[in-house]
Design a protein around this motif. Structure first.
Motif, PDB file in Angstrom:
ATOM      1  N   ARG A   1       0.830  -1.215   0.000  1.00  0.00           N
ATOM      2  CA  ARG A   1       0.000   0.000   0.000  1.00  0.00           C
ATOM      3  C   ARG A   1       0.855   1.252   0.000  1.00  0.00           C
ATOM      4  O   ARG A   1       0.477   2.269  -0.599  1.00  0.00           O
ATOM      5  N   TYR A   2       2.014   1.216   0.638  1.00  0.00           N
ATOM      6  CA  TYR A   2       2.912   2.373   0.612  1.00  0.00           C
ATOM      7  C   TYR A   2       3.494   2.575  -0.782  1.00  0.00           C
ATOM      8  O   TYR A   2       3.562   3.693  -1.296  1.00  0.00           O
ATOM      9  N   ALA A   3       3.936   1.465  -1.384  1.00  0.00           N
ATOM     10  CA  ALA A   3       4.503   1.555  -2.733  1.00  0.00           C
ATOM     11  C   ALA A   3       3.456   2.038  -3.736  1.00  0.00           C
ATOM     12  O   ALA A   3       3.751   2.849  -4.623  1.00  0.00           O
ATOM     13  N   LEU A   4       2.221   1.560  -3.601  1.00  0.00           N
ATOM     14  CA  LEU A   4       1.146   2.000  -4.495  1.00  0.00           C
ATOM     15  C   LEU A   4       0.902   3.499  -4.380  1.00  0.00           C
ATOM     16  O   LEU A   4       0.701   4.191  -5.385  1.00  0.00           O
ATOM     17  N   PHE A   5       0.913   3.995  -3.163  1.00  0.00           N
ATOM     18  CA  PHE A   5       0.706   5.434  -2.958  1.00  0.00           C
ATOM     19  C   PHE A   5       1.766   6.251  -3.703  1.00  0.00           C
ATOM     20  O   PHE A   5       1.451   7.210  -4.414  1.00  0.00           O
ATOM     21  N   VAL A   6       3.025   5.871  -3.575  1.00  0.00           N
ATOM     22  CA  VAL A   6       4.114   6.623  -4.212  1.00  0.00           C
ATOM     23  C   VAL A   6       4.002   6.546  -5.730  1.00  0.00           C
ATOM     24  O   VAL A   6       4.076   7.577  -6.430  1.00  0.00           O
ATOM     25  N   PHE A   7       3.818   5.348  -6.268  1.00  0.00           N
ATOM     26  CA  PHE A   7       3.783   5.200  -7.727  1.00  0.00           C
ATOM     27  C   PHE A   7       2.564   5.905  -8.344  1.00  0.00           C
ATOM     28  O   PHE A   7       2.668   6.483  -9.437  1.00  0.00           O
ATOM     29  N   THR A   8       1.416   5.862  -7.688  1.00  0.00           N
ATOM     30  CA  THR A   8       0.242   6.528  -8.263  1.00  0.00           C
ATOM     31  C   THR A   8       0.409   8.043  -8.290  1.00  0.00           C
ATOM     32  O   THR A   8      -0.046   8.703  -9.229  1.00  0.00           O
ATOM     33  N   TRP A   9       1.076   8.599  -7.294  1.00  0.00           N
ATOM     34  CA  TRP A   9       1.299  10.046  -7.305  1.00  0.00           C
ATOM     35  C   TRP A   9       2.334  10.441  -8.358  1.00  0.00           C
ATOM     36  O   TRP A   9       2.242  11.525  -8.942  1.00  0.00           O
ATOM     37  N   ILE A  10       3.313   9.600  -8.625  1.00  0.00           N
ATOM     38  CA  ILE A  10       4.246   9.868  -9.722  1.00  0.00           C
ATOM     39  C   ILE A  10       3.494   9.849 -11.050  1.00  0.00           C
ATOM     40  O   ILE A  10       3.720  10.689 -11.933  1.00  0.00           O
ATOM     41  N   GLN A  11       2.590   8.891 -11.207  1.00  0.00           N
ATOM     42  CA  GLN A  11       1.771   8.825 -12.423  1.00  0.00           C
ATOM     43  C   GLN A  11       0.975  10.107 -12.610  1.00  0.00           C
ATOM     44  O   GLN A  11       0.930  10.672 -13.713  1.00  0.00           O
ATOM     45  N   ALA A  12       0.364  10.603 -11.535  1.00  0.00           N
ATOM     46  CA  ALA A  12      -0.415  11.841 -11.626  1.00  0.00           C
ATOM     47  C   ALA A  12       0.463  13.033 -11.989  1.00  0.00           C
ATOM     48  O   ALA A  12       0.041  13.921 -12.744  1.00  0.00           O
ATOM     49  N   SER A  13       1.687  13.076 -11.467  1.00  0.00           N
ATOM     50  CA  SER A  13       2.572  14.208 -11.756  1.00  0.00           C
ATOM     51  C   SER A  13       2.896  14.287 -13.247  1.00  0.00           C
ATOM     52  O   SER A  13       3.030  15.382 -13.809  1.00  0.00           O
ATOM     53  N   GLY A  14       3.020  13.136 -13.905  1.00  0.00           N
ATOM     54  CA  GLY A  14       3.257  13.141 -15.340  1.00  0.00           C
ATOM     55  C   GLY A  14       2.095  13.741 -16.110  1.00  0.00           C
ATOM     56  O   GLY A  14       2.293  14.480 -17.082  1.00  0.00           O
ATOM     57  N   VAL A  15       0.882  13.443 -15.669  1.00  0.00           N
ATOM     58  CA  VAL A  15      -0.300  13.992 -16.345  1.00  0.00           C
ATOM     59  C   VAL A  15      -0.388  15.496 -16.133  1.00  0.00           C
ATOM     60  O   VAL A  15      -0.718  16.257 -17.056  1.00  0.00           O
ATOM     61  N   PHE A  16      -0.089  15.962 -14.921  1.00  0.00           N
ATOM     62  CA  PHE A  16      -0.086  17.403 -14.674  1.00  0.00           C
ATOM     63  C   PHE A  16       0.946  18.110 -15.557  1.00  0.00           C
ATOM     64  O   PHE A  16       0.699  19.207 -16.066  1.00  0.00           O
ATOM     65  N   LEU A  17       2.115  17.483 -15.750  1.00  0.00           N
ATOM     66  CA  LEU A  17       3.134  18.075 -16.615  1.00  0.00           C
ATOM     67  C   LEU A  17       2.633  18.192 -18.046  1.00  0.00           C
ATOM     68  O   LEU A  17       2.790  19.240 -18.689  1.00  0.00           O
ATOM     69  N   LEU A  18       2.019  17.146 -18.563  1.00  0.00           N
ATOM     70  CA  LEU A  18       1.502  17.169 -19.930  1.00  0.00           C
ATOM     71  C   LEU A  18       0.388  18.198 -20.083  1.00  0.00           C
ATOM     72  O   LEU A  18       0.290  18.882 -21.105  1.00  0.00           O
ATOM     73  N   THR A  19      -0.447  18.307 -19.050  1.00  0.00           N
ATOM     74  CA  THR A  19      -1.622  19.184 -19.130  1.00  0.00           C
ATOM     75  C   THR A  19      -1.251  20.661 -19.071  1.00  0.00           C
ATOM     76  O   THR A  19      -1.783  21.474 -19.841  1.00  0.00           O
ATOM     77  N   PHE A  20      -0.346  21.005 -18.174  1.00  0.00           N
ATOM     78  CA  PHE A  20      -0.045  22.427 -17.946  1.00  0.00           C
ATOM     79  C   PHE A  20       1.311  22.854 -18.479  1.00  0.00           C
ATOM     80  O   PHE A  20       1.651  24.038 -18.431  1.00  0.00           O
ATOM     81  N   GLY A  21       2.096  21.911 -19.015  1.00  0.00           N
ATOM     82  CA  GLY A  21       3.371  22.277 -19.629  1.00  0.00           C
ATOM     83  C   GLY A  21       3.171  22.802 -21.039  1.00  0.00           C
ATOM     84  O   GLY A  21       2.065  22.801 -21.590  1.00  0.00           O
ATOM     85  N   THR A  22       4.250  23.256 -21.642  1.00  0.00           N
ATOM     86  CA  THR A  22       4.176  23.762 -23.010  1.00  0.00           C
ATOM     87  C   THR A  22       3.923  22.616 -23.983  1.00  0.00           C
ATOM     88  O   THR A  22       4.261  21.460 -23.713  1.00  0.00           O
ATOM     89  N   ALA A  23       3.348  22.947 -25.125  1.00  0.00           N
ATOM     90  CA  ALA A  23       3.057  21.942 -26.148  1.00  0.00           C
ATOM     91  C   ALA A  23       4.329  21.662 -26.947  1.00  0.00           C
ATOM     92  O   ALA A  23       4.495  22.107 -28.083  1.00  0.00           O
ATOM     93  N   SER A  24       5.246  20.931 -26.340  1.00  0.00           N
ATOM     94  CA  SER A  24       6.529  20.639 -26.974  1.00  0.00           C
ATOM     95  C   SER A  24       6.879  19.176 -26.760  1.00  0.00           C
ATOM     96  O   SER A  24       6.381  18.526 -25.836  1.00  0.00           O
ATOM     97  N   LEU A  25       7.768  18.666 -27.600  1.00  0.00           N
ATOM     98  CA  LEU A  25       8.179  17.274 -27.476  1.00  0.00           C
ATOM     99  C   LEU A  25       8.931  16.981 -26.173  1.00  0.00           C
ATOM    100  O   LEU A  25       8.737  15.916 -25.584  1.00  0.00           O
ATOM    101  N   PRO A  26       9.804  17.894 -25.670  1.00  0.00           N
ATOM    102  CA  PRO A  26      10.430  17.610 -24.370  1.00  0.00           C
ATOM    103  C   PRO A  26       9.405  17.406 -23.252  1.00  0.00           C
ATOM    104  O   PRO A  26       9.580  16.530 -22.400  1.00  0.00           O
ATOM    105  N   VAL A  27       8.339  18.189 -23.249  1.00  0.00           N
ATOM    106  CA  VAL A  27       7.289  18.010 -22.245  1.00  0.00           C
ATOM    107  C   VAL A  27       6.585  16.674 -22.468  1.00  0.00           C
ATOM    108  O   VAL A  27       6.285  15.948 -21.505  1.00  0.00           O
TER     109      VAL A  27
END
Length: 442
Positions: A325-351
């Motif tokens: 359950r601890y490992a799941l918590f960490v990995f799911t929040w990393i997954q969410a951070s990637g989506v936030f980066l794609l959503t609010f980052g610039t429309a570029s290939l590095p993002v």
């Protein structure tokens, strides 16, 4: 000598690899042909069909919603069937249905069934549900049930390796499908491609299912490759089935339903999978909106698949060493951070590739843990039924994700609001996993 005693003699040879590890490769191979074209390539089909028929993102997303309604109804039945008839039969039946479904996919414009002619969009819905029905019967649930039977101490690692094997095939299939069906180029086209996929499924599934074995006890073995004593082998040969004690609790379905952990895990799994399904459906269309080619979209999908392939293994090793359950918590929040980066980052290939890195780490790391935690908490006896029932709340959540994302995009012209909300629900799902303490069997 009986077949059972011969198999037991071969598997007990200390120089031979425990057969459960061979089943890890078999299950990963089945998932390549069953899940990759249906789910991981979903957005690629959407782009091709949108260019061919002019359907909206909402209309295309409804196809997946219909499959989740079907999955929510049939999930409990699939769980009962796998516990009753075993993995091999269900995989064979399910993949035959899927292969036929892909061949029918090529005839979307005009299909006659019992005198009724289905055209265009409704034909697409019907056939995609047929493909998903076969995939549900013959892929993830029965295969994970099989691995849950063969492993206890190494359960998370085995499931992680299995999913990594499936990702290896995805690395090849996704760019190949994108190359073949890209509507901007005159190559194979999506109709020829789906026929090829259907034929491949029907050809390879027969030899693959011959390798499947449901439980180690059927062959005088113990989970994880532990060596049984002579008495256990004699019992296996005499009764054809030796029920051996293991370290898992053995919850019945009713007992599991009475625990808070069952519902916290089921809803948490649903929340963390909503964004995954939305990305599978809408990442390629979103990049198409931003002016990228379908092949570039496929490379981004391939990138997060490659990262997830590595972290399937990492997550499996971590899950066998720390509370899941601890490992799941960490990995799911990393997954969410990637989506936030794609959503609010610039429309570029590095993002886009930064998203692929974070999303792949989170998705890959959590994937084997969401299944193995159920095996650890509830045991092996009723695992198929427990997993089948847990898919009901999951599928209720999953059917909404791609449809809502499609509606938001059709009305606002972008995915920002939809992806931000889904990423927030992803984080909530991580919290639910964290709260899911191991239940006590009364």
């Amino acid at each position: 000598m009986s077949q059972l005693s011969e198999v037991a003699r071969l598997r007990l040879n200390p120089r031979r690899v425990f057969y459960g590890w061979w089943l890890v490769g078999v299950s990963g191979s089945v998932m390549v042909i069953s899940s990759t074209p249906v789910f991981h390539a979903m957005g690629l089909w959407f782009v091709a069909l949108e260019h061919t028929f002019g359907w909206t993102r909402t209309q295309l997303s409804l196809a997946f919603a219909f499959t989740r309604i079907e999955g929510g109804i049939l999930g409990p039945i699939e769980g009962i069937l796998v516990d009753k008839f075993g993995t091999r039969r269900l995989v064979l039946i399910g993949m035959i249905i899927t292969g036929i479904g892909w061949i029918l996919f090529s005839q979307i414009q005009d299909v006659s069934i019992f005198g009724w002619v289905f055209r265009d969009l409704w034909t697409f819905y019907l056939i995609y549900m047929i493909i998903a029905l076969g995939q549900g019967l013959g892929s993830w649930l029965p295969l994970m049930t099989m691995l849950n039977n063969w492993f206890i101490r190494h359960r998370a690692k085995a499931m992680g390796f299995s999913n990594s094997v499936s990702r290896i095939g995805t690395l090849v299939l996704i760019p190949a499908i994108a190359w073949a069906i890209d509507p901007k180029f005159d190559r194979l086209g999506w109709q020829t491609t789906v026929v090829i996929i259907g034929v491949i499924v029907l050809v390879v599934i027969f030899p693959l299912t011959r390798l499947i074995r449901d439980r180690p006890e059927d062959y005088g073995l113990l989970p994880d490759g532990d060596k049984p004593d002579d008495q256990a082998v004699e019992q296996a040969e005499r009764r054809q089935r030796s029920r051996v004690q293991d370290t898992d609790p053995e919850f019945t379905l009713r007992q599991a339903l009475m625990t808070p952990a069952f519902w916290l895990i089921s809803v948490g799994h649903g929340f963390t999978s909503m964004i995954l399904i939305a990305m599978m459906a809408h990442l390629a269309p979103m990049m198409d909106d931003r002016g990228y080619s379908l092949q570039t979209s496929a490379f981004v999908i391939t990138a997060y698949t490659a990262v997830s392939m590595l972290f399937q293994i990492v997550g499996g090793f971590i899950g066998d060493r720390v509370p899941k359950r601890y490992a799941l918590f960490v990995f799911t929040w990393i997954q969410a951070s990637g989506v936030f980066l794609l959503t609010f980052g610039t429309a570029s290939l590095p993002v886009a590739y930064g998203f692929a890195l974070l999303f792949g780490i989170g998705f890959g790391g959590r994937n084997p843990l969401t299944v193995s935690i159920r095996g650890e908490y509830f045991g092996r006896k009723s695992f198929g039924k427990i997993m089948g029932i847990s898919q009901v709340p999951m599928n209720i959540l999953l059917l909404a994700a791609p449809v809502v994302a499609g509606i938001v995009r059709d009305n606002t012209g972008e995915y920002t609001i939809a992806f931000a909300v889904l990423a927030g629900l992803n984080m909530l799902g991580g919290l639910l996993f964290l709260l899911a303490r191991p239940p006590k069997l009364k």
